[in-house]
Design a protein around this motif. Structure first.
Motif, mmCIF file in Angstrom:
data_model
loop_
_atom_site.group_PDB
_atom_site.id
_atom_site.type_symbol
_atom_site.label_atom_id
_atom_site.label_comp_id
_atom_site.label_asym_id
_atom_site.label_seq_id
_atom_site.Cartn_x
_atom_site.Cartn_y
_atom_site.Cartn_z
ATOM 1 N N ASP A 73 0.837 -1.208 0.000
ATOM 2 C CA ASP A 73 0.000 0.000 0.000
ATOM 3 C C ASP A 73 0.873 1.261 0.000
ATOM 4 N N ALA A 74 0.207 2.404 -0.086
ATOM 5 C CA ALA A 74 0.938 3.672 -0.182
ATOM 6 C C ALA A 74 1.830 3.882 1.028
ATOM 7 N N GLY A 75 1.385 3.441 2.190
ATOM 8 C CA GLY A 75 2.143 3.603 3.431
ATOM 9 C C GLY A 75 3.504 2.932 3.338
ATOM 10 N N MET A 80 9.333 3.779 3.111
ATOM 11 C CA MET A 80 10.592 3.533 2.433
ATOM 12 C C MET A 80 11.296 4.852 2.111
ATOM 13 N N TRP A 81 10.553 5.781 1.541
ATOM 14 C CA TRP A 81 11.149 7.064 1.161
ATOM 15 C C TRP A 81 11.598 7.849 2.386
ATOM 16 N N GLU A 82 10.797 7.806 3.422
ATOM 17 C CA GLU A 82 11.159 8.563 4.621
ATOM 18 C C GLU A 82 12.476 8.068 5.189
ATOM 19 N N GLY A 88 19.590 7.766 4.655
ATOM 20 C CA GLY A 88 20.438 7.577 3.489
ATOM 21 C C GLY A 88 20.333 6.200 2.870
ATOM 22 N N SER A 89 19.600 5.291 3.531
ATOM 23 C CA SER A 89 19.440 3.969 2.891
ATOM 24 C C SER A 89 18.165 3.284 3.384
ATOM 25 N N TRP A 90 17.760 2.282 2.633
ATOM 26 C CA TRP A 90 16.609 1.451 3.018
ATOM 27 C C TRP A 90 16.878 0.051 2.512
ATOM 28 N N ILE A 111 20.371 3.063 -1.756
ATOM 29 C CA ILE A 111 21.123 4.111 -1.063
ATOM 30 C C ILE A 111 20.945 5.452 -1.784
ATOM 31 N N ALA A 112 20.934 6.493 -0.966
ATOM 32 C CA ALA A 112 20.838 7.840 -1.531
ATOM 33 C C ALA A 112 22.253 8.407 -1.593
#
Ligand code: C2E
Ligand code: CA
Ligand code: CA
Length: 578
Positions: A73-75, A80-82, A88-90, A111-112
């Protein structure tokens, strides 16, 4: 001294490193994707193409959303983005959609990448397809919780479900039922038609059961031909209704390999909370009720009652007492003489076990032998009977008593022991008893279980020279084809046919045909339970060879039997000689 790298001009170092990175990128087994800060796809490697189905041309500049499976779902994406922005990573498990449309799970790390001004310049994701691992995990889970043959939940899953139901029913003050289903004579089908047919039959039964309960009820297979159904939210009436319709439906013949196989079932039912609050008690009580249904004539269902429980307790206490009885030598043997009708001579004897319980007094073998059979104690008890009988035969021979065949009763459990024939041979040898002085009585039911094992045993006994007779003939599952194969000497007509032989035309007809049948197969025929002169006279006219019963002699103690045998011989000898 300067080393090689720091010796190099900075630009060359960078070029080298870029080259290295691009080789790793291209050849990595991990699917790698690089986007810009706005999440526009810039680059992917060949592993990515392999996993997702897309080439770079097809997705260049697009948002990775096009890979979304729709499962999350959107959550999920928001979290993930948060995390990506904050830390800096997920990393985590995520389901994506392949270009061809199917969904697949992958393990992914993103990774960002930040520039010198600390602003995000790129996102890089690394992923591996974990479908194979997931599938393996699922298979393992399936094996642990489902029966391989029928695909039904197994005992473990059943226990889980009952546990959940107990909690929910307790909370909501509701009832539910457990149904223990056992197929009648399934073993017979399995043994006579082969395991492949047996397996198909079980699968067909499983399908029928599943089709005939409500969604949400659990049909499980917990062993051989035993099924347990958990009926949610039901009471006695509801369960009775289901049980009857299951019985009606189960006994419709099954079409397997071009054969029509009829089969019946027996059902026992326990209700939560009335008959138990925990899994163990509920299953045990449903099982007890199922046994009662079987005893009461099969193809029926029974609810558990506390009276059944006290019977089970009685059985347990008898089992305990039987073990003690073996230790304390509380058994002894009686001998019931058998007479040759034509000559009036003693022609044999049957050994009957007796038990003197220290508190309860004499207990009939009709009462304790079935318990010994069910608990397996019959093996030890039967062994004792065989040894004691042979010891006595040997002693009588030494005392000069005329040789007579002495018959002992065998239970199915005894002769199913793989080495039982050898055991008999060893005992005969040990006491130096001629094999033809020992007779073994078996019932027709031995053929129901595993006919081949029974026949092998009987053949070995015949080869050894031991005599064989069929006990209670006519009351069991007689089959002429079996009779033809069994290497036996004697048929024993059950006493239930003898008692009314002069008044009941059916009984007379049965006795008459057993005698004819026996003679056809060149067997001698003995009638049991003769209590009156008229019965004996009548049997004589029907051509019966031998008889046994209170009229001639009751089961006697050893001393009485020896006296009886000597007297009988004396008078018979007198008759013969003078
Ligand atoms: P069975 O083998 O059919 O034994 C015959 C039974 O009929 C015996 O009962 C015997 O006492 C009884 N009987 C004999 N003549 C008459 C008569 O004229 N009238 C009546 N009403 N009854 C008569 P018992 O001794 O109580 O044995 C019952 C059953 O227990 C036996 O039935 C047999 O199946 C089993 N049994 C006895 N001893 C042994 C044993 O050593 N091993 C095994 N496995 N079973 C045994
Ligand atoms: Ca008998
Ligand atoms: Ca009998």
């Amino acid at each position: 001294m300067l080393d090689g790298v720091s010796d190099m001009p900075a630009r060359r170092v960078m070029r080298n490193e870029l080259h290295l990175a691009s080789v790793i990128f291209a050849n990595s087994n991990e699917a790698i994707m690089i986007t810009d800060a706005e999440a526009r796809i810039l680059s992917i490697n060949s592993a990515f193409t392999q996993v997702s189905g897309y080439t770079l041309d097809e997705i260049y500049g697009k948002n990775p959303k096009l890979l979304a499976s729709g499962i999350h779902d959107a959550g999920f994406y928001q979290d993930m983005w948060e995390s990506l922005i904050a830390t800096g990573s997920w990393s985590g498990e995520i389901w994506d959609k392949h270009k061809s449309g199917h969904l697949y799970p992958k393990w992914m790390k993103i990774i960002a990448l930040k520039g010198e001004d600390d602003l995000i310049t790129h996102f890089i994701s690394f992923a591996t397809d974990i479908s194979a691992r997931k599938e393996a995990e699922q298979n393992i889970e399936h094996l642990a919780y489902y029966d391989v043959l029928t695909g039904l939940p197994n005992r473990t899953l059943l226990h889980d479900r009952i546990k959940q139901h107990v909690a929910a029913a307790h909370r909501d003050k509701q009832r539910f039922a457990l149904m223990f289903i056992d197929l009648d004579r399934f073993k017979y089908v399995n043994d006579s038609m082969g395991h492949a047919v047996g397996d198909q039959l079980l699968q067909a039964v499983a399908t029928r059961l599943q089709e005939n309960v409500r969604e949400g009820d659990t049909v499980s297979r917990i062993g051989g031909d035993e099924f347990v159904i958990l009926l949610r939210e039901t009471d006695t009436d509801g369960a009775a209704h289901v049980a009857q319709s299951l019985l009606d439906m189960l006994h419709q013949p099954y079409e397997i390999d071009g054969m029509r196989i009829p089969i019946h079932a027996s059902i026992g039912i326990s209700i939560y909370p009335d008959n138990g609050l925990d899994i163990g008690t509920l299953i045990k009580h449903a099982d007890v009720a199922m046994y009662r249904a079987k005893e009461d004539g099969r193809n029926s269902f029974r609810f558990f009652t506390t009276e059944m429980d006290s019977r089970i307790n009685q059985l347990f206490s008898m089992e305990k007492d039987l073990r003690l009885a073996l230790e304390r030598n509380e058994f002894h043997l009686c001998f019931q003489p058998q007479m040759d009708i034509a000559s009036g001579r003693l022609c044999g004897a049957e050994v009957l076990i007796r038990w003197n319980h220290p508190e309860k007094g004499a207990i009939s073998p009709a009462e304790f032998i079935p318990v010994a059979e069910e608990t397996g104690l019959i093996i030890a008890i039967g062994d004792w009977v065989l040894h004691t009988t042979c010891k006595k035969i040997a002693a009588w021979r030494r005392q000069g008593m005329l040789p007579l065949p002495i018959a002992i009763n065998l239970s199915l459990r005894q002769l199913l022991q793989p080495d039982f024939a050898q055991q008999v041979a060893t005992v005969l040898e040990k006491y130096d008893v001629p094999p033809n002085e020992l007779e073994l009585e078996v019932t027709e039911s031995i053929m129901l279980n595993d006919a081949q094992v029974a026949l092998n045993f009987l053949d070995k006994m015949r080869d050894l020279g031991v005599r064989l007779s069929i006990d209670d003939f006519g009351t069991g599952y007689s089959s002429l084809s079996y009779l033809k194969k069994m290497p036996i000497h004697k048929l024993k007509i059950d006493k239930s046919f003898v008692s009314d032989i002069q008044t009941d035309p059916n009984d007379e007809a049965i006795v008459r045909s057993i005698i004819a049948l026996g003679h056809q197969f060149k067997l001698s025929v003995i009638a049991e339970g003769i209590e009156r002169q008229e019965q004996m006279d009548y049997l004589k006219t029907l051509g019966c060879d031998e008889m046994q019963g209170y009229f001639y002699a009751r089961p006697l103690t050893e001393e009485d039997f020896v006296r009886f045998a000597c007297d009988a011989n004396r008078t018979a000898d007198a008759k013969c000689i003078r």
